[in-house]
Design a protein around this motif. Structure first.
Motif, mmCIF file in Angstrom:
data_model
loop_
_atom_site.group_PDB
_atom_site.id
_atom_site.type_symbol
_atom_site.label_atom_id
_atom_site.label_comp_id
_atom_site.label_asym_id
_atom_site.label_seq_id
_atom_site.Cartn_x
_atom_site.Cartn_y
_atom_site.Cartn_z
ATOM 1 N N THR A 1 14.921 12.052 20.611
ATOM 2 C CA THR A 1 13.902 12.144 19.564
ATOM 3 C C THR A 1 14.053 11.019 18.555
ATOM 4 O OG1 THR A 1 13.945 14.539 19.804
ATOM 5 C CG2 THR A 1 12.928 13.681 17.799
ATOM 6 N N ALA A 2 12.942 10.336 18.327
ATOM 7 C CA ALA A 2 12.899 9.314 17.273
ATOM 8 C C ALA A 2 11.993 9.847 16.183
ATOM 9 C CB ALA A 2 12.327 8.015 17.824
ATOM 10 N N ALA A 3 12.442 9.790 14.936
ATOM 11 C CA ALA A 3 11.561 10.218 13.839
ATOM 12 C C ALA A 3 10.475 9.175 13.665
ATOM 13 C CB ALA A 3 12.358 10.351 12.554
ATOM 14 N N LEU A 4 9.267 9.644 13.401
ATOM 15 C CA LEU A 4 8.166 8.732 13.124
ATOM 16 C C LEU A 4 8.088 8.506 11.618
ATOM 17 C CD1 LEU A 4 5.689 7.209 14.304
ATOM 18 C CD2 LEU A 4 4.339 9.202 13.704
ATOM 19 N N GLY A 5 8.184 7.266 11.225
ATOM 20 C CA GLY A 5 8.040 6.941 9.812
ATOM 21 C C GLY A 5 7.031 5.825 9.671
ATOM 22 N N GLY A 6 7.063 5.169 8.545
ATOM 23 C CA GLY A 6 6.200 4.029 8.380
ATOM 24 C C GLY A 6 5.434 4.059 7.084
ATOM 25 N N ALA A 7 4.761 2.940 6.831
ATOM 26 C CA ALA A 7 4.062 2.793 5.555
ATOM 27 C C ALA A 7 2.555 2.761 5.752
ATOM 28 C CB ALA A 7 4.523 1.513 4.869
ATOM 29 N N GLN A 8 1.859 3.246 4.743
ATOM 30 C CA GLN A 8 0.399 3.265 4.716
ATOM 31 C C GLN A 8 -0.024 2.606 3.421
ATOM 32 O OE1 GLN A 8 0.224 5.354 7.440
ATOM 33 N NE2 GLN A 8 2.389 5.541 6.945
ATOM 34 N N LEU A 9 -1.270 2.162 3.348
ATOM 35 C CA LEU A 9 -1.788 1.641 2.082
ATOM 36 C C LEU A 9 -2.954 2.505 1.634
ATOM 37 C CD1 LEU A 9 -1.628 -2.199 2.836
ATOM 38 C CD2 LEU A 9 -0.081 -0.849 1.398
ATOM 39 N N ALA A 10 -2.932 2.871 0.350
ATOM 40 C CA ALA A 10 -3.977 3.729 -0.199
ATOM 41 C C ALA A 10 -4.423 3.170 -1.542
ATOM 42 C CB ALA A 10 -3.446 5.141 -0.370
ATOM 43 N N ILE A 11 -5.573 3.624 -2.008
ATOM 44 C CA ILE A 11 -6.096 3.134 -3.293
ATOM 45 C C ILE A 11 -5.877 4.184 -4.375
ATOM 46 C CG2 ILE A 11 -8.129 2.288 -4.539
ATOM 47 C CD1 ILE A 11 -9.333 1.517 -1.834
ATOM 48 N N ASN A 12 -5.223 3.755 -5.436
ATOM 49 C CA ASN A 12 -4.995 4.603 -6.601
ATOM 50 C C ASN A 12 -6.354 5.088 -7.125
ATOM 51 O OD1 ASN A 12 -4.533 5.479 -9.259
ATOM 52 N ND2 ASN A 12 -2.912 3.962 -9.594
ATOM 53 N N ALA A 13 -6.517 6.401 -7.285
ATOM 54 C CA ALA A 13 -7.796 6.955 -7.728
ATOM 55 C C ALA A 13 -8.162 6.493 -9.133
ATOM 56 C CB ALA A 13 -7.740 8.479 -7.682
ATOM 57 N N TYR A 14 -7.188 6.014 -9.899
ATOM 58 C CA TYR A 14 -7.467 5.566 -11.270
ATOM 59 C C TYR A 14 -7.597 4.050 -11.365
ATOM 60 C CZ TYR A 14 -5.812 10.284 -11.657
ATOM 61 O OH TYR A 14 -5.672 11.611 -11.458
ATOM 62 N N SER A 15 -7.595 3.389 -10.219
ATOM 63 C CA SER A 15 -7.727 1.932 -10.206
ATOM 64 C C SER A 15 -9.083 1.528 -10.783
ATOM 65 C CB SER A 15 -7.606 1.411 -8.774
ATOM 66 O OG SER A 15 -8.075 0.091 -8.702
ATOM 67 N N ARG A 16 -9.102 0.421 -11.500
ATOM 68 C CA ARG A 16 -10.381 -0.088 -12.020
ATOM 69 C C ARG A 16 -11.051 -0.998 -11.011
ATOM 70 N NH1 ARG A 16 -9.439 -3.467 -16.207
ATOM 71 N NH2 ARG A 16 -11.630 -3.373 -16.789
ATOM 72 N N HIS A 17 -10.382 -1.277 -9.912
ATOM 73 C CA HIS A 17 -10.940 -2.240 -8.952
ATOM 74 C C HIS A 17 -10.874 -1.701 -7.520
ATOM 75 C CE1 HIS A 17 -10.490 -4.958 -12.326
ATOM 76 N NE2 HIS A 17 -9.193 -4.726 -12.355
ATOM 77 N N PRO A 18 -11.483 -0.545 -7.265
ATOM 78 C CA PRO A 18 -11.316 0.029 -5.914
ATOM 79 C C PRO A 18 -11.859 -0.859 -4.797
ATOM 80 C CG PRO A 18 -12.800 1.382 -7.269
ATOM 81 C CD PRO A 18 -12.230 0.331 -8.171
ATOM 82 N N GLU A 19 -12.985 -1.543 -5.051
ATOM 83 C CA GLU A 19 -13.550 -2.384 -3.968
ATOM 84 C C GLU A 19 -12.603 -3.539 -3.641
ATOM 85 O OE1 GLU A 19 -15.688 -1.049 -6.176
ATOM 86 O OE2 GLU A 19 -16.679 0.210 -4.662
ATOM 87 N N ALA A 20 -12.110 -4.177 -4.699
ATOM 88 C CA ALA A 20 -11.179 -5.289 -4.481
ATOM 89 C C ALA A 20 -9.901 -4.767 -3.823
ATOM 90 C CB ALA A 20 -10.860 -5.961 -5.801
ATOM 91 N N ALA A 21 -9.479 -3.574 -4.227
ATOM 92 C CA ALA A 21 -8.270 -2.988 -3.632
ATOM 93 C C ALA A 21 -8.476 -2.787 -2.132
ATOM 94 C CB ALA A 21 -7.948 -1.657 -4.312
ATOM 95 N N PHE A 22 -9.673 -2.340 -1.763
ATOM 96 C CA PHE A 22 -9.913 -2.146 -0.329
ATOM 97 C C PHE A 22 -9.925 -3.483 0.405
ATOM 98 C CE2 PHE A 22 -12.358 -1.532 3.535
ATOM 99 C CZ PHE A 22 -11.594 -0.525 4.107
ATOM 100 N N ARG A 23 -10.451 -4.503 -0.260
ATOM 101 C CA ARG A 23 -10.459 -5.826 0.378
ATOM 102 C C ARG A 23 -9.010 -6.283 0.645
ATOM 103 N NH1 ARG A 23 -13.144 -10.514 -2.700
ATOM 104 N NH2 ARG A 23 -14.290 -8.813 -3.628
ATOM 105 N N LEU A 24 -8.152 -6.028 -0.311
ATOM 106 C CA LEU A 24 -6.743 -6.418 -0.138
ATOM 107 C C LEU A 24 -6.101 -5.613 1.006
ATOM 108 C CD1 LEU A 24 -4.170 -7.912 -1.013
ATOM 109 C CD2 LEU A 24 -3.778 -6.098 -2.691
#
Ligand code: GLC
Length: 419
Positions: free
Chosen positions: A290-313
């Protein structure tokens, strides 16, 4: 007068946000800098800014310890702080953050998701909506010294025997793993647990951490410390401390994630460069590797002032070329399936992509639930107590089960009783 008051208010608002009208919006992304991660992220961000002259991006370094990083995020998001705009999330946090309203659902950006692994998509979906996009996949693996051991172990018993024999040939330790009281200890346990045929939750959601298999798994880990194969220090060690032990030639085996591969192979920095290989963590009879599944994800802070730009990044950072570069520089496994078909991946990783794909696809995910942090914390405390010899293994796991059931009950997530 009224206009003046409004003007002052506007000025105050602009100052509070730290950005003047007409200035280039600044995005902040939180990222870890384990090994070469920081270096490759900065490089990619510089290129992103060159392609997007209307945006500035800064990296906010956050603790490497997954649990500490989680605590920091919770403080920021509870206080509705809008930065970091883009959050690097552990694979087990998305449902919790989504349920709390701390990250944005991504449907309005229409992210394509068909290229990602089903387990990642499941971990990043909450109430039917996708909240984060996978960045890289982590799988637990066994690093072993090819100059001390002829072949990797085929069973957990054999792992013990080989660790002992290898240790007799010189290194201070037989094996090291992450045993500090944080998320890492749960991933280590999950692998040995699977090796004995056990699970954290049953398929119907019942708590199974005190099964006979779980007791055997915890006793196995405890036995490694008691017999002197693993030093008691592992109970304070995270990924990096264990990597250093292996890199300095102090241990025969190491349990760690893929990021360690490139670092351990660096001649000059690593004493074991050219003298190690990786293998799956073996199992006991009746269990499965058994190998544990880990890893990183990217999400947008709900309080961000720049959600569109954040998604572009985010879209930029998770593009196939960037994943390939991460694989080459850091040794991390891509989160897109299409990248495994790219002939450049084998060269980047120095390994067969088809074999890696199989490992990633078979890796064992931790339960997907908004209360994972609470469940994990309970488990961390009791695993750690048992390993430190403060309680017996069976008693520790029984108590963990009781407390975990109470969390599920309280949050309305307990499975229905059988009639
Ligand atoms: C790695 C994994 C993550 C896990 C953590 C535990 O960062 O990607 O999923 O929770 O290690 O230390």
């Amino acid at each position: 007068m009224r206009n003046r008051a409004l003007g002052v208010l506007l000025l105050l608002l602009l100052c509070a946000c730290g950005e003047r009208e007409g200035s280039v919006p600044t995005l902040t992304v939180s990222g870890s800098a384990v090994g070469a991660e920081g270096e490759v992220l900065s490089r990619q961000i510089r290129r992103f800014m060159a392609e997007n002259p209307g945006l500035r991006v800064t990296v906010q370094r956050v603790p490497d310890d997954a649990t500490q990083r989680h605590q920091l995020y919770v403080q920021w998001l509870n206080a509705h702080v809008g930065t970091p705009d883009v959050l690097q999330l552990d694979v087990v946090w998305t449902p919790e953050f989504a349920a709390a309203g701390w990250i944005l659902p991504l449907d309005r950006f229409s992210p394509g998701s068909s290229d990602f692994f089903p387990a990642s998509l499941a971990a990043n979906t909450w109430q039917g909506k996708l909240y984060a996009l996978p960045w890289f996949m982590d799988v637990g693996m066994l690093y072993w010294r090819t100059d001390l051991v002829a072949a990797p172990p085929g069973s957990l018993d054999e792992l013990t025997a080989l660790a002992r024999r290898g240790q007799a040939a010189g290194p201070r330790y037989g094996i090291v793993w992450q045993g500090a009281r944080y998320e890492g200890i749960v991933t280590v346990f999950l692998e040995i647990l699977g090796g004995f045929g056990g699970r954290i939750l049953t398929p119907s959601g019942g708590v199974a951490v005190d099964s006979p298999q779980a007791v055997a798994a915890l006793a196995y880990l405890k036995g490694q410390i008691a017999s002197g194969l693993a030093p008691p220090e592992v109970l304070t060690w995270h990924e990096e401390e264990t990597r250093f032990a292996f890199q300095n030639g102090n241990t025969v085996f190491l349990r760690n994630w893929p990021y360690a591969w490139a670092l351990l192979g660096k001649p000059g920095e690593s004493k074991v460069a050219g003298r190690f290989a990786i293998a799956p963590m073996p199992a006991a009879p009746g269990g499965e590797p058994t190998a544990a599944l880990g890893g990183a994800q990217l999400a947008i802070n709900a309080y961000s002032r720049h959600p569109e730009a954040a998604f572009r990044l985010i879209s930029y950072l998770i593009a196939p070329e960037r994943m390939l570069e991460r694989a080459r520089v850091v040794g991390q496994y891509p989160a897109r399936r299409s990248v495994y078909r790219d002939p450049r991946l084998g060269e980047a990783l120095g390994a067969d992509p088809a074999a890696i794909l199989a490992i990633v696809e078979q890796a064992r995910a931790r339960p997907v639930t908004p209360v994972w942090t609470e469940l994990s914390e309970i488990l961390q405390i009791h695993l750690h107590r048992a390993l430190a010899g403060q309680t017996g293994t069976a008693a520790a796991l029984k108590e963990a089960r009781r407390e975990m059931e109470a969390v599920l009950e309280r949050s309305g997530l307990a499975p229905e009783e059988n009639p």
